[in-house]
Design a protein around this motif. Structure first.
Motif, PDB file in Angstrom:
ATOM      1  N   VAL A   1     -19.465 -27.835 -33.258  1.00 47.12           N
ATOM      2  CA  VAL A   1     -18.281 -27.393 -32.528  1.00 47.12           C
ATOM      3  C   VAL A   1     -18.720 -26.982 -31.120  1.00 47.12           C
ATOM      4  O   VAL A   1     -19.879 -26.614 -30.895  1.00 47.12           O
ATOM      5  N   GLY A   2     -17.806 -27.064 -30.172  1.00 46.77           N
ATOM      6  CA  GLY A   2     -18.135 -26.783 -28.782  1.00 46.77           C
ATOM      7  C   GLY A   2     -18.325 -25.305 -28.500  1.00 46.77           C
ATOM      8  O   GLY A   2     -17.772 -24.437 -29.186  1.00 46.77           O
ATOM      9  N   MET A   3     -19.132 -25.010 -27.477  1.00 51.45           N
ATOM     10  CA  MET A   3     -19.328 -23.635 -27.038  1.00 51.45           C
ATOM     11  C   MET A   3     -18.041 -23.076 -26.450  1.00 51.45           C
ATOM     12  O   MET A   3     -17.216 -23.804 -25.906  1.00 51.45           O
ATOM     13  N   GLN A   4     -17.911 -21.756 -26.549  1.00 53.74           N
ATOM     14  CA  GLN A   4     -16.853 -21.031 -25.879  1.00 53.74           C
ATOM     15  C   GLN A   4     -17.486 -20.209 -24.757  1.00 53.74           C
ATOM     16  O   GLN A   4     -18.688 -20.240 -24.554  1.00 53.74           O
ATOM     17  N   GLY A   5     -16.681 -19.475 -24.033  1.00 49.45           N
ATOM     18  CA  GLY A   5     -17.211 -18.638 -22.969  1.00 49.45           C
ATOM     19  C   GLY A   5     -17.444 -19.406 -21.684  1.00 49.45           C
ATOM     20  O   GLY A   5     -16.848 -20.463 -21.440  1.00 49.45           O
ATOM     21  N   ASP A   6     -18.347 -18.894 -20.861  1.00 43.75           N
ATOM     22  CA  ASP A   6     -18.564 -19.464 -19.534  1.00 43.75           C
ATOM     23  C   ASP A   6     -19.315 -20.785 -19.555  1.00 43.75           C
ATOM     24  O   ASP A   6     -19.429 -21.441 -18.516  1.00 43.75           O
ATOM     25  N   ASN A   7     -19.829 -21.196 -20.704  1.00 41.30           N
ATOM     26  CA  ASN A   7     -20.506 -22.489 -20.810  1.00 41.30           C
ATOM     27  C   ASN A   7     -19.712 -23.451 -21.695  1.00 41.30           C
ATOM     28  O   ASN A   7     -20.265 -24.326 -22.335  1.00 41.30           O
ATOM     29  N   ARG A   8     -18.403 -23.285 -21.700  1.00 41.93           N
ATOM     30  CA  ARG A   8     -17.569 -24.194 -22.489  1.00 41.93           C
ATOM     31  C   ARG A   8     -17.473 -25.553 -21.795  1.00 41.93           C
ATOM     32  O   ARG A   8     -17.755 -25.692 -20.610  1.00 41.93           O
ATOM     33  N   HIS A   9     -17.029 -26.526 -22.558  1.00 37.39           N
ATOM     34  CA  HIS A   9     -16.963 -27.893 -22.059  1.00 37.39           C
ATOM     35  C   HIS A   9     -15.903 -28.028 -20.974  1.00 37.39           C
ATOM     36  O   HIS A   9     -14.821 -27.447 -21.050  1.00 37.39           O
ATOM     37  N   GLY A  10     -16.223 -28.834 -19.972  1.00 36.61           N
ATOM     38  CA  GLY A  10     -15.278 -29.168 -18.920  1.00 36.61           C
ATOM     39  C   GLY A  10     -14.932 -30.641 -19.001  1.00 36.61           C
ATOM     40  O   GLY A  10     -14.663 -31.182 -20.056  1.00 36.61           O
ATOM     41  N   GLY A  11     -15.011 -31.292 -17.866  1.00 39.53           N
ATOM     42  CA  GLY A  11     -14.712 -32.715 -17.837  1.00 39.53           C
ATOM     43  C   GLY A  11     -13.224 -32.990 -17.796  1.00 39.53           C
ATOM     44  O   GLY A  11     -12.390 -32.073 -17.842  1.00 39.53           O
ATOM     45  N   HIS A  12     -12.877 -34.253 -17.721  1.00 41.31           N
ATOM     46  CA  HIS A  12     -11.487 -34.652 -17.673  1.00 41.31           C
ATOM     47  C   HIS A  12     -11.367 -36.078 -18.193  1.00 41.31           C
ATOM     48  O   HIS A  12     -12.339 -36.825 -18.255  1.00 41.31           O
ATOM     49  N   ALA A  13     -10.157 -36.434 -18.589  1.00 46.73           N
ATOM     50  CA  ALA A  13      -9.905 -37.774 -19.122  1.00 46.73           C
ATOM     51  C   ALA A  13      -8.801 -38.441 -18.312  1.00 46.73           C
ATOM     52  O   ALA A  13      -7.860 -37.780 -17.857  1.00 46.73           O
ATOM     53  N   ILE A  14      -8.939 -39.741 -18.135  1.00 42.97           N
ATOM     54  CA  ILE A  14      -7.940 -40.539 -17.442  1.00 42.97           C
ATOM     55  C   ILE A  14      -7.247 -41.432 -18.466  1.00 42.97           C
ATOM     56  O   ILE A  14      -7.896 -42.201 -19.174  1.00 42.97           O
ATOM     57  N   ASP A  15      -5.931 -41.298 -18.547  1.00 45.83           N
ATOM     58  CA  ASP A  15      -5.155 -42.164 -19.435  1.00 45.83           C
ATOM     59  C   ASP A  15      -5.030 -43.536 -18.781  1.00 45.83           C
ATOM     60  O   ASP A  15      -4.526 -43.672 -17.664  1.00 45.83           O
ATOM     61  N   LEU A  16      -5.492 -44.559 -19.483  1.00 47.69           N
ATOM     62  CA  LEU A  16      -5.503 -45.905 -18.922  1.00 47.69           C
ATOM     63  C   LEU A  16      -4.368 -46.783 -19.425  1.00 47.69           C
ATOM     64  O   LEU A  16      -4.022 -47.780 -18.762  1.00 47.69           O
ATOM     65  N   SER A  17      -3.787 -46.445 -20.599  1.00 46.45           N
ATOM     66  CA  SER A  17      -2.768 -47.340 -21.165  1.00 46.45           C
ATOM     67  C   SER A  17      -1.898 -46.613 -22.178  1.00 46.45           C
ATOM     68  O   SER A  17      -2.083 -46.745 -23.385  1.00 46.45           O
ATOM     69  N   ASP A  18      -0.962 -45.790 -21.680  1.00 46.69           N
ATOM     70  CA  ASP A  18       0.034 -45.125 -22.532  1.00 46.69           C
ATOM     71  C   ASP A  18      -0.590 -44.326 -23.674  1.00 46.69           C
ATOM     72  O   ASP A  18      -0.073 -44.312 -24.794  1.00 46.69           O
ATOM     73  N   GLY A  19      -1.702 -43.691 -23.413  1.00 45.49           N
ATOM     74  CA  GLY A  19      -2.360 -42.867 -24.410  1.00 45.49           C
ATOM     75  C   GLY A  19      -3.201 -43.632 -25.409  1.00 45.49           C
ATOM     76  O   GLY A  19      -3.858 -43.026 -26.254  1.00 45.49           O
ATOM     77  N   ASP A  20      -3.223 -44.969 -25.314  1.00 43.87           N
ATOM     78  CA  ASP A  20      -3.957 -45.771 -26.286  1.00 43.87           C
ATOM     79  C   ASP A  20      -5.395 -46.054 -25.864  1.00 43.87           C
ATOM     80  O   ASP A  20      -6.205 -46.522 -26.670  1.00 43.87           O
ATOM     81  N   LEU A  21      -5.731 -45.808 -24.603  1.00 42.57           N
ATOM     82  CA  LEU A  21      -7.114 -45.947 -24.137  1.00 42.57           C
ATOM     83  C   LEU A  21      -7.332 -44.919 -23.039  1.00 42.57           C
ATOM     84  O   LEU A  21      -6.558 -44.858 -22.066  1.00 42.57           O
ATOM     85  N   ARG A  22      -8.355 -44.085 -23.209  1.00 37.67           N
ATOM     86  CA  ARG A  22      -8.660 -43.039 -22.234  1.00 37.67           C
ATOM     87  C   ARG A  22     -10.107 -43.172 -21.785  1.00 37.67           C
ATOM     88  O   ARG A  22     -10.981 -43.545 -22.575  1.00 37.67           O
ATOM     89  N   LEU A  23     -10.355 -42.842 -20.533  1.00 41.01           N
ATOM     90  CA  LEU A  23     -11.711 -42.800 -19.991  1.00 41.01           C
ATOM     91  C   LEU A  23     -12.105 -41.347 -19.831  1.00 41.01           C
ATOM     92  O   LEU A  23     -11.479 -40.593 -19.073  1.00 41.01           O
TER      93      LEU A  23
END
Length: 408
Positions: free
Chosen positions: A224-246
């Motif tokens: 499971v991912g860390m919480q607190g100040d070292n929690r996961h960041g990042g972002h996702a780009i929806d490429l096709s109506d939620g069916d493919l994400r980068l």
């Protein structure tokens, strides 16, 4: 630590011994001290919601979820706990810091370092630390494990012992290596951490070397991912109506509008590489590491089940991807007689060129003897380290560090 007195005692002893035998046969346990720790600690006490068979199965037991049912805390799978204990290099009389509490792993650590050793276990969640403290007391480890409620981003939460900890074992998925972990690690110590980068999850055992950390061993993982100040960041780009994400790390950018236009056009190039996966060969983690080490940019696309039905991807798990401007290329598969063949889908104005480039990387992995054997070296430098002071490799810039991944 505790002696069973219930009628189930014989069954519990047998289940514990069977688990040790399984872990030995799989190569997860290599040393007697780790085997003895698994024999000694009553795992079922730390997983009271599970049956005895479930408690001693080689699988994780979820102990807390959020309101959407996503795991927040668990008793990790024994195989990964055993591998991390082996990577830690811990032995009698040593000092260990566990980041991410729960109780069971801390008890294993206490058995490995013995009565003259020291174990500190921290977690940001008071419910988790209260539970760990209660179960450690119930099993007799409360006088050998100190539990603290604090953000593990900053290590022990109090000054580290003189000389630092001989091992820091992180039991949550971490996106970065905060400076406190390096500072609190003894000069000859090991930092064992499940690290996430470019969509990959890999446990590394790091050691000090010339002002930075360098990996000395590794294994696959899932936490499971860390919480607190070292929690996961990042972002996702929806490429096709939620069916493919980068999915991208914080240091990566892509032209989402241009890539969505490319996908929407329906114009695709596909190259089948001739590289096959046989049955349950399980070499995709090796290929993923190879691509991250040799390809830039590199990230992951994630397809929904509907995306698979639409033909966007060959499977719903993450697949390696690269992009350039408005062109995207990513791995796919198709069934063949006794397994699957790896291929590349590409969309965008340079789809043929980018598909060919990614296909060449896949063939190079297959032809070069890296299949199933890739163990890249990871180096961790403080954030702000100048480029000319970094070792050669693919650089991943995080909040606290600069991570360099290379094949040697």
């Amino acid at each position: 630590m505790t002696t069973q007195t219930t009628p189930e005692a014989a069954d519990i002893t047998a289940l514990r011994e069977a688990l040790v035998n399984t872990l030995r046969q799989q190569g997860d346990i290599r040393s007697d001290r780790v085997a003895d720790a698994f024999r000694a600690v009553p795992r079922h006490i730390f997983a009271p919601q599970a049956s005895l068979a479930e408690a001693y199965a080689d699988d994780a037991v979820i102990t807390k979820t959020n309101d959407r049912g996503h795991p927040l805390s668990s008793v990790s799978a024994p195989w990964v706990q055993a591998r991390m204990l082996e990577l830690s290099g811990l032995g009698p009389g040593m000092r260990a810091l566990e980041l991410g509490s729960g109780g069971y792993n801390a008890a294993l650590l206490a058995e490995v370092v013995g009565e003259n050793g020291e174990v500190v276990s921290v977690d940001i969640d008071p419910e988790v630390t209260d539970r760990a403290s209660r179960l450690l007391a119930q099993t007799g480890y409360n006088d050998r494990v100190t539990v603290r409620c604090t953000d593990g981003t900053y290590g022990a939460g109090e000054p580290a012992p003189d000389g630092g900890f001989d091992a820091i074992v992180v039991t949550a998925q971490a996106p970065d290596i905060p400076p406190a972990w390096t500072a609190q690690l003894a000069r000859s110590g090991r930092l064992v951490v499940p690290l996430s980068f470019r969509g990959i999850h890999q446990v590394f055992s790091f050691a000090h070397e010339d002002g930075h950390l360098v990996s000395r061993g590794q294994t696959r993982c899932g936490f499971v991912g860390m919480q607190g100040d070292n929690r996961h960041g990042g972002h996702a780009i929806d490429l096709s109506d939620g069916d493919l994400r980068l999915g991208l790390n914080d240091d990566q950018q892509a032209d989402g509008a241009a890539l969505r236009t490319a996908l929407a056009s329906g114009q695709r190039s596909t190259i089948w590489t001739g590289v096959a996966l046989r049955g349950n060969e399980g070499v995709l983690p090796s290929l993923d590491l190879w691509l991250v080490s040799t390809l830039s940019p590199c990230a992951r696309v994630y397809a929904s089940s509907r995306g698979v039905e639409r033909g966007l991807s060959g499977w719903t798990i993450a697949a390696a991807a690269t992009w350039e401007g408005g062109t995207l290329a990513y791995l796919t598969i198709r069934p063949e007689a006794d397994g699957f063949e790896l291929g590349v889908h590409a969309y965008g104005p340079d789809r043929e060129g980018l598909a060919a480039r990614l296909a060449d990387r896949i063939r190079a992995w297959d032809d070069g003897g890296y299949r199933g054997t890739v163990e890249p070296v990871a180096r961790v430098y403080p954030a702000g380290t100048p480029d000319d002071q970094l070792a050669p490799g693919q650089v991943i810039d995080n909040r606290y560090s600069r991570l360099v991944i290379a094949l040697s």
